[in-house]
Design a protein around this motif. Structure first.
Motif, mmCIF file in Angstrom:
data_model
loop_
_atom_site.group_PDB
_atom_site.id
_atom_site.type_symbol
_atom_site.label_atom_id
_atom_site.label_comp_id
_atom_site.label_asym_id
_atom_site.label_seq_id
_atom_site.Cartn_x
_atom_site.Cartn_y
_atom_site.Cartn_z
ATOM 1 N N PHE A 144 40.065 4.339 -2.188
ATOM 2 C CA PHE A 144 40.973 3.945 -3.248
ATOM 3 C C PHE A 144 42.136 4.943 -3.280
ATOM 4 N N ASP A 145 43.286 4.469 -3.744
ATOM 5 C CA ASP A 145 44.488 5.267 -3.948
ATOM 6 C C ASP A 145 45.207 5.560 -2.620
ATOM 7 N N ALA A 178 56.850 -16.119 -4.077
ATOM 8 C CA ALA A 178 57.213 -16.202 -2.663
ATOM 9 C C ALA A 178 58.510 -15.456 -2.405
ATOM 10 N N ALA A 179 59.482 -15.623 -3.300
ATOM 11 C CA ALA A 179 60.752 -14.912 -3.160
ATOM 12 C C ALA A 179 60.541 -13.405 -3.222
ATOM 13 N N LEU A 180 59.689 -12.975 -4.120
ATOM 14 C CA LEU A 180 59.393 -11.546 -4.241
ATOM 15 C C LEU A 180 58.755 -11.025 -2.959
ATOM 16 N N TYR A 181 57.844 -11.812 -2.384
ATOM 17 C CA TYR A 181 57.130 -11.357 -1.188
ATOM 18 C C TYR A 181 58.037 -11.292 0.035
ATOM 19 N N VAL A 182 58.803 -12.350 0.298
ATOM 20 C CA VAL A 182 59.590 -12.365 1.535
ATOM 21 C C VAL A 182 60.700 -11.328 1.510
ATOM 22 N N THR A 183 61.084 -10.874 0.312
ATOM 23 C CA THR A 183 62.144 -9.870 0.223
ATOM 24 C C THR A 183 61.622 -8.447 0.083
ATOM 25 N N THR A 184 60.375 -8.272 -0.346
ATOM 26 C CA THR A 184 59.844 -6.911 -0.561
ATOM 27 C C THR A 184 58.523 -6.641 0.138
ATOM 28 N N GLY A 185 57.787 -7.695 0.507
ATOM 29 C CA GLY A 185 56.448 -7.510 1.067
ATOM 30 C C GLY A 185 55.381 -7.303 0.019
ATOM 31 N N ILE A 186 55.738 -7.422 -1.255
ATOM 32 C CA ILE A 186 54.795 -7.205 -2.352
ATOM 33 C C ILE A 186 54.257 -8.543 -2.824
ATOM 34 N N VAL A 187 52.930 -8.624 -3.002
ATOM 35 C CA VAL A 187 52.314 -9.868 -3.443
ATOM 36 C C VAL A 187 51.146 -9.564 -4.367
ATOM 37 N N LEU A 188 50.917 -10.448 -5.322
ATOM 38 C CA LEU A 188 49.766 -10.303 -6.208
ATOM 39 C C LEU A 188 48.468 -10.349 -5.413
ATOM 40 N N SER A 189 47.468 -9.637 -5.901
ATOM 41 C CA SER A 189 46.123 -9.800 -5.368
ATOM 42 C C SER A 189 45.525 -11.082 -5.932
ATOM 43 N N SER A 190 44.692 -11.714 -5.163
ATOM 44 C CA SER A 190 44.067 -12.953 -5.636
ATOM 45 C C SER A 190 42.886 -12.631 -6.545
ATOM 46 N N PRO A 191 42.698 -13.405 -7.609
ATOM 47 C CA PRO A 191 41.530 -13.209 -8.477
ATOM 48 C C PRO A 191 40.265 -13.637 -7.750
ATOM 49 N N PRO A 192 39.085 -13.338 -8.298
ATOM 50 C CA PRO A 192 37.827 -13.671 -7.607
ATOM 51 C C PRO A 192 37.705 -15.142 -7.241
ATOM 52 N N GLU A 193 38.201 -16.050 -8.090
ATOM 53 C CA GLU A 193 38.092 -17.474 -7.782
ATOM 54 C C GLU A 193 39.120 -17.929 -6.762
ATOM 55 N N GLY A 194 40.073 -17.046 -6.408
ATOM 56 C CA GLY A 194 41.008 -17.348 -5.339
ATOM 57 C C GLY A 194 42.358 -17.852 -5.794
ATOM 58 N N GLU A 198 46.323 -9.849 -11.284
ATOM 59 C CA GLU A 198 45.865 -8.670 -10.550
ATOM 60 C C GLU A 198 46.931 -8.140 -9.599
ATOM 61 N N SER A 199 47.438 -6.944 -9.946
ATOM 62 C CA SER A 199 48.439 -6.294 -9.105
ATOM 63 C C SER A 199 47.803 -5.682 -7.861
ATOM 64 N N GLY A 200 46.526 -5.469 -7.884
ATOM 65 C CA GLY A 200 45.796 -4.916 -6.755
ATOM 66 C C GLY A 200 44.394 -5.496 -6.752
ATOM 67 N N PRO A 201 43.634 -5.267 -5.683
ATOM 68 C CA PRO A 201 43.939 -4.300 -4.634
ATOM 69 C C PRO A 201 44.862 -4.847 -3.549
ATOM 70 N N SER A 202 45.772 -3.992 -3.088
ATOM 71 C CA SER A 202 46.523 -4.250 -1.868
ATOM 72 C C SER A 202 45.992 -3.287 -0.813
ATOM 73 N N PHE A 244 41.368 1.792 5.659
ATOM 74 C CA PHE A 244 42.343 1.302 4.693
ATOM 75 C C PHE A 244 42.393 2.240 3.499
ATOM 76 N N ALA A 245 43.458 2.103 2.738
ATOM 77 C CA ALA A 245 43.561 2.713 1.412
ATOM 78 C C ALA A 245 44.006 1.621 0.448
ATOM 79 N N ILE A 246 43.524 1.686 -0.782
ATOM 80 C CA ILE A 246 43.785 0.633 -1.764
ATOM 81 C C ILE A 246 44.905 1.061 -2.707
ATOM 82 N N ASP A 247 45.921 0.212 -2.770
ATOM 83 C CA ASP A 247 47.076 0.453 -3.630
ATOM 84 C C ASP A 247 47.020 -0.524 -4.808
ATOM 85 N N GLN A 248 47.243 -0.034 -6.028
ATOM 86 C CA GLN A 248 47.236 -0.924 -7.194
ATOM 87 C C GLN A 248 48.626 -1.481 -7.512
#
Length: 740
Positions: A680-681, A392-408, A730-734, A697-701
């Motif tokens: 992609f990319d 959460a700290a990483l996201y609110v300060t950078t906007g970067i967040v992990l992608s969720s795995p298939p199970e969520g 999973e770092s992506g897809p974003s 959209f474009a997909i960022d890893q």
């Protein structure tokens, strides 16, 4: 070196994390040791991330799901600078709270979650899928109940199979695994379609693997063959499908009439969907394994006073009718085993056996020292504390967040500790109870001096070796992120970047030598890119030296195959799958096409395969077109032959599966304006196309996460031994839908 790497994150201006505020609203109460430990881990994570965390547990008796829902809505509505909240961290104990989370998300509040709410979060229509939750970590509660039932039934080796006929056994020989007989140390066959379900913790591919992995850390010796003269076993000889091999199927002689009643106990008045999910898994697996002959009961226990708890337990358990008792909370464990022993139920021909959810030093004593508990099901509450705060700290300060795995969600359990488990050392038990304090903090969660020595992070050494050479700008973000991660965690990072080499072969040999040097020098953790088999061979030596290793960027399949702890990167098939649903969310179309490389590249094919799966679930027609990546005239001819040389292609959607295919695809869009596209990319061309409306959209890893994530994961694992159960982080897809 770490000092050189840190230079890469110098910036002006830098992000002032201390200006950001996270608020945690959890259903735990201040008198519950589980939540005190979890809160201590969360606060330590906030210190590491240099961010303010507002966390106050509810007072004893002060929690209600309606009140919690009101608190979440109030936080989402905060507007003044004095009560500014940049992100919420929540548990989701009930549907009422889940709706409050949806409300907060619609108000633009980033929400991260933990612990309770598996059913509300996971799957289609869950809080992750609809975007209400950005990150969630929890135990699969139902699987925990199933695991408990499996362990209670371990004597049966095949569920109800000892009552089967020879013909019935023969008819199920199509797919067999090995399953351990815990009491006798024998690895016997069991059909994958029978008895114990699909818990990977219990099944093995060979007798040797069964013995080596399951019994390696137990006090029971493992026999590769069943005792031929044992009165406890009967043997059935059956033939495999080829008609040649003779396969013994051993099972204990124990009639199902011995197992008649099972009990589940949870605290009275605590509204929490986790208790229901645990019971569902426990009950369903017991009924499945006993042909529904077992009576599975549930009662709620008032745990407010020891006297009322003991009186109720003595009344309920005095007749010893229950063979299995599973506790939904460890808070009643000591009283339960005391009542069982007072009634003499533990000495019956078929004794009463007790297991519990959650761990503490007291619970470990009951499992390992006095052996009054059969097992404890852990959910890694330390990980549940630090991970959502960190991300959460990483996201609110950078906007970067992990992608969720298939199970969520990222799984923090279930993890089963049994009486023969020697992996839980005295130090680990003590430090887990003290929430793994980090120097200079020397206090436990209760504010008293900790029995666990604080961890001096500066002495933890993390190494990294990747194929990203100095001339490849993709890796700039990876190296900068790793340096920031090391700075956040306060560890010593050994992560050097290679100059361009004369050949990849030379580069890989140098990488291999560096990996061996780090592991033999005694690093506490290592992250690598598995870009060549020679790298894999070097990593295997690190594993023999007991160095925790995770992979990043390249080598997901190899990482999983050789048993690395995690892989951080984009799982291509998952990315394609999510792209299908993202495209359907942003546009309406009747047919979807994936543009694949004519030459055939494995990762690109995986992207198309995932896209195909999603499109099929959506009930939309799918097609795949292979095109050249270096001949625009042929590219145009192939695609127009498939779709049509004329018309605007309304009703069609195209996923561009690789960056070389983006320019010719966008040229087609100019001629056939009705088609919708995603790719992609990301690069300057995709950013411009998104702004112009030519790409959905474009997909960022997200290479930043590939460099950053190994540092907190390996740092915590070095002391806590706690890891997510998911292999892929999973770092992506974003999905980039507007230019940065």
């Amino acid at each position: 070196s770490s000092s050189m790497a840190l230079d890469s994150v110098n910036c002006d201006p830098c992000i002032n994390r201390r200006a950001y505020v996270l608020k945690a609203i959890l259903h735990g109460t201040s008198d519950d040791a589980f939540w005190s430990k979890l809160s201590a881990s969360a606060r330590q994570s906030a210190l590491e991330m240099r961010i303010h965390l507002d966390l106050e547990l509810y007072p004893p008796g002060g929690f209600s799901d309606e009140g919690m829902a009101r608190d979440i809505r109030r936080a989402a509505d905060s507007k003044s600078e004095s009560d500014k909240i940049d992100g919420l961290i929540v548990t989701i104990p009930s549907p009422v709270v889940a709706e409050a989370v949806r409300y907060a998300a619609k108000r633009g509040m980033p929400v991260f979650g933990l612990n309770s709410g598996y059913d509300e979060v996971s799957g289609r229509g869950g809080l992750v899928e609809d975007g209400s939750i950005l990150f969630f970590t929890a135990m699969n509660e139902k699987m925990g109940g199933e695991m408990a039932a499996d362990y209670f039934l371990r004597d049966l080796l095949g569920g109800n199979s000892q009552n089967q006929s020879q013909e019935s056994i023969d008819s199920t020989m199509s797919d067999y695994y090995y399953y351990p007989d815990f009491l006798n140390g024998y690895c016997g066959y069991i059909s994958s379609r029978r008895g114990f379900g699909e818990l990977g913790v219990s099944f093995f591919e060979s007798k040797e693997e069964c013995c080596e992995i399951w019994f390696k850390s137990t006090e029971v010796a493992c026999l590769l063959d069943a005792p031929s003269n044992s009165t406890e076993y009967s043997k059935y000889n059956t033939t495999s499908e080829d008609g040649n091999a003779t396969i013994p199927f051993a099972r204990r002689q124990l009639g199902m009439e011995s197992y008649t009643h099972a009990l589940y106990i949870s605290p009275l008045g605590e509204k929490n969907s986790a208790y229901q999910q645990r019971f569902d898994g426990y009950r369903d697996r017991l009924l499945e394994s006993t042909n529904s002959s077992m009576h599975v009961e549930w009662f709620e226990l008032n745990i407010s006073t020891p006297e009322s708890m003991s009186l109720r337990l003595n009344n309920e358990l005095g007749d010893c009718k229950y063979q299995f008792i599973l506790l939904g909370s460890s808070r009643m464990a000591a009283a339960t085993v005391k009542a069982v022993r007072a009634a003499g139920c533990h000495n019956k021909d078929v004794p009463t056996k007790v297991g519990t959810f959650d761990t503490s030093e007291e619970i470990f004593d009951l499992v390992f020292a006095t052996r009054q508990l059969e097992f404890a099901v852990d959910q890694y509450n330390h990980m549940q504390g630090w991970a959502p705060v960190h991300f959460a700290a990483l996201y609110v300060t950078t906007g970067i967040v992990l992608s969720s795995p298939p199970e969520g969600l990222y799984l923090s359990g279930p993890v089963l500790y049994t009486q023969g488990d020697t992996s839980v050392t005295d130090t680990l038990r003590t430090c887990a109870d003290a929430a793994f304090p980090v120097c200079p903090n020397t206090l436990g969660p209760d504010g008293n001096p900790s029995k666990c020595p604080c961890s001096d992070r500066s002495k933890i050494v993390i190494g990294g070796v990747v194929h990203g050479i100095t001339s490849d700008t993709f890796w700039d973000a990876v190296f900068a992120a790793a340096a920031q991660g090391a700075d956040d965690m306060g560890v010593d990072l050994r992560f050097d970047r290679f100059e361009p080499q004369e050949s990849n072969e030379i580069l890989f040999r140098k990488m291999s030598a560096k990996i061996l040097s780090l592991c033999q020098g005694g690093v506490d953790g290592l992250f690598v890119s598995l870009s060549d088999p020679v790298i894999v061979d070097a990593v295997k030596i690190c594993q023999e030296l007991n160095v925790p290793v995770m992979s990043i960027n390249a080598g997901f399949a190899e990482s999983k195959e050789i048993g690395l702890i995690h892989h951080v990167g984009m799982v291509e098939s998952n990315a394609g799958y999510q792209a299908g649903f993202k495209m359907a969310e942003l546009a309406t179309f009747d047919k979807a096409i994936c543009l694949n490389y004519e030459s055939g590249i494995a990762v690109v094919q995986q992207r198309c395969d995932g896209f195909k799966e999603a499109i099929g679930e959506l009930g939309i027609e799918y097609g795949e077109v292979r095109v050249p990546d270096d001949n625009e005239a042929r590219f145009k001819n192939i695609v127009e032959t498939e779709i049509g040389a004329t018309g605007d292609w309304s009703g069609y959607a195209i996923l561009i599966a690789g960056s070389p295919l983006i320019p010719p695809s966008l040229d087609l869009k100019k001629v056939h304006a009705g088609v919708v596209m995603g790719s992609f990319d990301t690069n300057d061309l995709t950013n411009e196309a998104i702004d112009n409306g030519d790409l959905l959209f474009a997909i960022d890893q997200q290479p930043y996460l590939q460099g950053y994530i190994p540092l907190p994961i390996l740092t915590h694992a070095a002391k806590t031994k706690q890891l997510f159960l998911n292999h892929a982080i999973e770092s992506g897809p974003s999905f980039v839908t507007s230019s940065p």
